[in-house]
Design a protein around this motif. Structure first.
Motif, short mmCIF file in Angstrom:
data_model
loop_
_atom_site.label_atom_id
_atom_site.label_comp_id
_atom_site.label_asym_id
_atom_site.label_seq_id
_atom_site.Cartn_x
_atom_site.Cartn_y
_atom_site.Cartn_z
N ILE A 213 0.85 -1.21 0.00
CA ILE A 213 0.00 0.00 0.00
C ILE A 213 0.88 1.26 0.00
CG2 ILE A 213 -1.72 1.30 1.33
CD1 ILE A 213 -2.56 -1.48 2.53
N ILE A 214 1.86 1.27 0.89
CA ILE A 214 2.70 2.46 1.03
C ILE A 214 3.49 2.71 -0.26
CG2 ILE A 214 4.62 3.48 2.35
CD1 ILE A 214 3.40 1.74 4.75
N ASN A 215 3.99 1.61 -0.86
CA ASN A 215 4.70 1.78 -2.14
C ASN A 215 3.79 2.34 -3.21
OD1 ASN A 215 7.21 1.04 -1.40
ND2 ASN A 215 6.90 -1.14 -1.88
N GLU A 216 2.56 1.84 -3.26
CA GLU A 216 1.62 2.33 -4.28
C GLU A 216 1.41 3.83 -4.09
OE1 GLU A 216 -2.01 0.04 -4.76
OE2 GLU A 216 -2.87 1.56 -6.10
N VAL A 217 1.25 4.27 -2.84
CA VAL A 217 1.03 5.70 -2.58
C VAL A 217 2.27 6.51 -2.99
CG1 VAL A 217 0.55 7.45 -0.82
CG2 VAL A 217 -0.66 5.25 -0.75
N LYS A 218 3.45 5.97 -2.68
CA LYS A 218 4.68 6.71 -3.04
C LYS A 218 4.79 6.88 -4.55
CE LYS A 218 7.71 5.59 0.82
NZ LYS A 218 8.60 4.56 1.35
N VAL A 219 4.47 5.80 -5.29
CA VAL A 219 4.54 5.88 -6.76
C VAL A 219 3.51 6.90 -7.26
CG1 VAL A 219 4.16 4.58 -8.90
CG2 VAL A 219 5.45 3.52 -7.03
N LEU A 220 2.32 6.86 -6.69
CA LEU A 220 1.28 7.81 -7.11
C LEU A 220 1.75 9.25 -6.86
CD1 LEU A 220 -1.84 5.87 -5.80
CD2 LEU A 220 -1.42 6.49 -8.18
N LYS A 221 2.31 9.47 -5.70
CA LYS A 221 2.80 10.83 -5.37
C LYS A 221 3.87 11.25 -6.39
CE LYS A 221 4.99 13.53 -1.75
NZ LYS A 221 6.44 13.59 -1.91
N ASP A 222 4.80 10.33 -6.68
CA ASP A 222 5.88 10.66 -7.62
C ASP A 222 5.36 10.91 -9.03
OD1 ASP A 222 7.61 10.43 -5.56
OD2 ASP A 222 8.36 8.44 -6.10
N THR A 223 4.19 10.33 -9.37
CA THR A 223 3.67 10.57 -10.72
C THR A 223 2.69 11.75 -10.73
OG1 THR A 223 2.20 8.69 -10.31
CG2 THR A 223 3.97 8.33 -11.86
N GLY A 224 2.62 12.50 -9.65
CA GLY A 224 1.85 13.74 -9.65
C GLY A 224 0.49 13.69 -8.99
#
Ligand code: 5AD
Ligand code: SF4
Length: 470
Positions: A213-224
């Motif tokens: 979950i946390i990785n998914e959120v980090k990736v989402l944040k990094d993609t804007g």
């Protein structure tokens, strides 16, 4: 053919959940073809549809907005009330007409909660023979194999598991929004409220691993992405099936630490909502002050019949704690009227609770018996006419408080995440405040995707107007 079986769905045990990675490879069998997906029901279904689109696009299908131009149509269905069924069967009639007249090669598939219902699948096999495939909620990751088998054999494909399968990570996904994303955190539900079909159609409670979950959120944040909404039928039960000492409060805290601008979560169950969770929501600026907290009824007698596991006093205690601790919070709810045995007195207790809570909004429903749930076996005592009358009276009170609460925001400057052009007026944009109020904003489309200050200039029951503050 794998058909659903409601008895098996109920007999489930505490099996180990396997976490697997989606690594299915197919040729581009959707190349030069168009798909159309129609979604019914809750946010979980909205997000599942994003996965359906992701899988279809991975084999070359492209989206279209008109069923008449589609080569494949998928209905991602909802089973929560009878009218959800009716809508799906109505649309199937339209699709049959297209198959009979303009496009005999059209593929029609059914996914989602209706696919998990034994009665529905039996009805499809008997009366809706033109449906090409049925794929259950537990094996959605197998959708492309099912479609491929249909194309290759031309036989109707039905693949529905009665007991949940694995948690599959990394299913391809095409997200609707570039700014706000759904993130699953827990699947299924173990609460077994007596009116509800979800524990049967979505299976037992299974949490995703916190790292995923946390990785998914980090990736989402990094993609804007600016906002994530953590999803589950009962998010407050997060972690119970997986960890001894890690719960929704810990997850919220870790997701908050990623630094993403906005975090939301739905749906909450009062029984699993701890003070620790209230405190973390209150203490973090990027956890939004909006909570959807279904009440269902204000009568202790009916709450017990519903198997809700709390009394109205316990609900009020939690409610007041959230209101006191979480600054500028807004709280919405779900209420069912006309549950079997609900008297005028019980209903008045619901009205009384609504008057005490002064919710920001409420989704109100007339009880609809769902096959194979305990409440469907209870004797219905409230006529349709009385149900409609209670719904009407309830809505009047609910709307009064929505209006009152919204009007308190008039003249204030609030932060909005601008998500799109306004539906009502294409010269405006629209977005949501931190406490989840919809605002139609005077401002240019360049604001889309940004969090901006907006001055509220007018308020109504379901939305407000505002102006962008430079
Ligand atoms: N009849 C009416 N409303 C229902 N809901 C769930 N099951 C039923 C039913 N059988 C409502 C509850 C739930 C919301 C998503 O739908 O209020 O919180
Ligand atoms: Fe249904 Fe109750 Fe579970 Fe919500 S908590 S999904 S109402 S059984």
């Amino acid at each position: 053919m794998k058909k659903p079986n409601m008895k098996n769905a109920r007999l489930r045990g505490k099996e180990e959940v396997s976490y697997v990675n989606y690594d299915k490879q197919f040729d581009k069998f959707g190349k030069n073809k168009h798909y159309y997906v129609r979604t019914y029901g809750c946010q979980m279904n909205e997000h599942d549809s994003e996965k359906i689109c992701g899988m279809l696009q991975s084999v070359g299908y492209t989206p279209c907005d008109d069923v008449n131009n589609a080569d494949i149509v998928i209905l991602n269905t909802c089973a929560i009330r009878e009218n959800a069924h009716d809508k799906v069967f109505g649309f199937l009639g339209v699709l049959k007409h297209i198959k009979d007249t303009t496009n005999p090669n059209l593929l029609v598939g059914i996914c989602g909660c209706m696919a998990q219902e034994e009665v529905v699948v039996d009805e499809i096999l008997k009366k809706y023979k033109y449906v090409d495939f049925v794929c259950g909620t537990h094996n959605l990751d197998n959708l492309l194999s099912i479609i491929k088998s249909k194309i290759e054999t031309n036989n109707m494909q039905v693949e529905v598991l009665s007991v949940e399968g694995d948690i599959v990570e990394n299913i391809p996904v095409i997200r609707e929004s570039k700014y706000s994303a759904w993130v699953d955190i827990i699947y299924g539900c173990d609460k077994f409220c007596t009116y509800c079909i979800v524990p049967y159609t979505r299976g037992s409670q299974r949490s995703r691993k916190k790292e995923d979950i946390i990785n998914e959120v980090k990736v989402l944040k990094d993609t804007g992405y600016k906002e994530v909404t953590l999803l589950g039928q009962n998010v407050n039960a997060y972690g119970k099936d997986l960890y001894d000492d890690y719960n929704l409060a810990n997850l919220l805290s870790d997701v908050s630490d990623t630094g993403i601008d906005r975090i939301r979560f739905v749906t909450s169950h009062p029984w699993d909502f701890t003070e620790e969770m209230v405190d973390i929501i209150a203490s973090r600026d990027n956890i939004m002050p909006y909570i959807h907290l279904p009440l269902q009824s204000g009568s202790n007698r009916i709450l017990k019949l519903m198997n809700r596991r709390y009394t109205k006093e316990e609900y009020l205690k939690l409610y007041n704690s959230i209101r006191t601790k979480v600054k500028d919070s807004s709280i919405t709810t779900d209420i069912i009227v006309g549950f079997p045995g609900e008297t005028e007195e019980d209903f008045n207790e619901t009205l009384d609770l609504v008057n005490k809570c002064k919710f920001d909004g409420a989704f109100t429903f007339a009880f609809s018996p769902r096959e194979n749930t305990p409440a469907a076996l209870m004797k219905e005592t409230v006529s349709e006419e009385v149900k409609m009358d209670r719904l009407h009276r309830l809505n009047e009170v609910v709307n009064k408080y929505s209006n009152n609460n919204n009007s308190k925001m008039n003249g204030k400057v609030v932060k909005c995440l601008v998500t799109s052009l306004s539906d009502k007026d294409k010269t405006k944009v629209c977005g949501y405040t931190e406490n989840m109020k919809l605002v139609n904003i005077k401002g240019s489309k360049d604001l889309i995707g940004k969090i901006v200050d907006v001055k509220i200039t007018d308020t109504k029951s379901f939305s407000m107007d505002g102006e962008y503050c430079k």
